[in-house]
Design a protein around this motif. Sequence first.
Motif: not given
Length: 345
Positions: A39, A67-68, A105
Amino acid sequence: MKFGLQLGYWMAQPPPHAGELVVAAENAGFDAVFAAESWGSDAFDPLAWWGSSTHRVRLGTSVVQMSARTPAATAMHALTLDHLSGGRMILGLGVSGPQVVEGWYGQPFAKPLARTREYVDIVRKVLARQAPVTNEGPHYRLPYTGPGALGLGKPLKPIVHPLRADLPIWLGAEGPKNVALTAEIADGWLAIYYAPRLAGMYNDWLDEGFARSGARRRREDFEIAASCQVVITDDASGELERMRWIMALYLGGMGAPELNFHAQVYRRMGYEREVDEIGRLFQAGEKERAAALVPDEMILDTAIIGDEAHVRDRLKVWEAAGVTMMLVSAPDVEQLHRLAPLVDM
């Protein structure tokens, strides 16, 4: 067995010598260089920046968190870097964990296996460029028709012609179902905390995937890249002490207490009692006590530490267990040069 350099993800600042390490790895005969993300720093930009100084070594993400980015956005990154590098891109994908997915996210973590299958399918459709990309969902509907949709979405295919429709996709996987899925739909497995003594168990998981109808690969042309701390040193005890702290962090702090995939890996190795106690102490803020509880064998199951002769012997064990690439890290060029003679074993 090949070697890959794992650059990892950045801490508070960019690593000062990463560019030198990448060039040194290529000159030493490493097969690939990988970048990660958590992150903070992303996985694609370091490969594009430092990879521009290379000509042969493959450039991989280990891993891109699904998921990014939407599947189409990830496919755009991959096809772009594949063009810029002359066909050297490896797209490594992973689901991450619920703390990051939902906390960072803002995406749901539920049904990670189904999401992975759908995600990879869309990426492959983009890279194939055979037709406008559509997907019925339920996780990634193209065109989007959910809440807030205007109903004007149009199926598209990439303007850029991808250099390779078969750009390799590797998956980071830790559990039995995810590893089996990896063998079914991917070109390689990015294995973290791989223990050669459990090769039989891993092979059972992989064989389940290879046996499924429509499996993409066979074992003979499937890559297994295992992350491993390989350290040539005359002070093994000092290196073990350093790694105790890292192990305690991953077992106690890199995931929710009730759902920590790294902890689950070590439970499957037979360290249930140690994992529970390390996690309890780490979560209570007693990090020094947590690190002190990490036994040597827990580290040495998934790392190689010792003089050059010992390291060479252990590498043969990993190769015999089915690993096709050792994914190693090096803090500086000097340590990488110490590993370089192992590349041509």
